[in-house]
Scaffold this active site. Structure first.
Site, PDB file in Angstrom:
ATOM      1  N   ASP A  29      41.040  52.201  43.947  1.00 24.13           N
ATOM      2  CA  ASP A  29      41.261  53.316  44.866  1.00 24.13           C
ATOM      3  C   ASP A  29      40.104  53.472  45.849  1.00 24.13           C
ATOM      4  OD1 ASP A  29      43.699  54.041  43.828  1.00 24.13           O
ATOM      5  OD2 ASP A  29      42.883  55.526  42.451  1.00 24.13           O
ATOM      6  N   TYR A  66      35.835  47.887  32.738  1.00 25.09           N
ATOM      7  CA  TYR A  66      35.402  48.883  33.720  1.00 25.09           C
ATOM      8  C   TYR A  66      34.134  49.568  33.232  1.00 25.09           C
ATOM      9  CZ  TYR A  66      39.746  48.752  36.436  1.00 25.09           C
ATOM     10  OH  TYR A  66      40.791  48.369  37.237  1.00 25.09           O
TER      11      TYR A  66
END
Length: 247
Positions: free
Chosen positions: A53, A111
């Protein structure tokens, strides 16, 4: 045609995410424009391991693409880097089999999420961390994260904007550590796949557990209820990094 696998890092601050969007600066758009310049106008489509994003960073994003001609991998690395803006670096280029796909060949992803502590926001790292000014018991978070390991239905941790129906994912590792030098706590999540905003929602929930606002085993309850509204918060995009993609 030669098929390439390319690993890159980028600062997501000034991108409207990874995926191409009309009239927006995106990572995919910059990459495709550079490759098309290298081919003197022949369009090159780039596939990414996933879509980050706006504001999300990458330490090890992976892309794949077909390129007309046969440029050695090292030359591809140098050529692409010569056309990159300052917020993208090409880390590695490899020539791979034609059936390799950055997204569909991936076996897992890792992540990292950075949370700055301290009452006030540091103006110099605000674009690269989340911020949590309240008290935290990191040991409570460590206990809570153990409940994430395994295969679970992550419906409570998927943003409503997602289109994927199957929300079952497997988490192999979920850890948190303190960095006394930077006064940050750093989360890492390694799994076979992640839903839209899933890591950011997991971090927001873990911080509430560390603050004592949730039970230490509240992840278990949230798996059972399958209700996004009960997980509530989403940590800011600025602290999230795609660290590595596994094949």
């Amino acid at each position: 045609m030669t098929h390439y696998k390319v690993t890159l890092a980028y600062d997501g601050t000034n991108f409207a995410g990874y995926q191409v969007q009309p009239k927006q600066r995106t990572v995919q758009g910059v990459l495709q424009k550079a490759l098309t310049k290298m081919t003197k106008g022949q369009p090159v489509h780039v596939d990414g391991s996933g879509r980050t994003d706006s504001g999300v960073h990458a330490l090890g994003q992976v892309i794949s693409f077909d390129y007309p001609g046969n440029i050695p991998a090292e030359s591809m690395l140098k050529a692409m880097n010569s056309l990159m803006p300052l917020d993208i670096e090409i880390l590695k280029a490899e020539i791979v089999d034609a059936d390799f796909h950055a997204r569909y060949s991936a076996k897992g992803k890792r992540y990292l999420y950075r949370v700055a502590r301290g009452y006030y926001t540091n103006p110099f790292n605000r674009l690269y961390t989340g911020h949590y000014p309240y008290k935290l018991d990191v040991q409570r978070i460590e206990v809570a994260l153990k409940d994430l390991v395994g295969t679970h239905d992550f419906t409570s941790f998927a943003a409503s904007g997602g289109v994927i129906v199957d929300k079952v994912r497997t988490i192999y590792e979920a850890t948190v550590r303190e960095d006394p030098v930077t006064n940050e706590i750093i989360f890492e999540f390694y799994g076979n796949g992640f839903l839209y905003n899933m890591v950011r929602i997991l971090v927001a929930t873990a911080l509430e557990i560390g603050n004592g606002r949730r039970d230490v085993h509240d992840f278990q309850r949230l798996f059972a209820v399958k209700d996004r509204q009960q997980a509530r918060g989403t940590a800011p995009a600025s602290g999230l990094y795609l660290k590595e993609v596994y094949y």
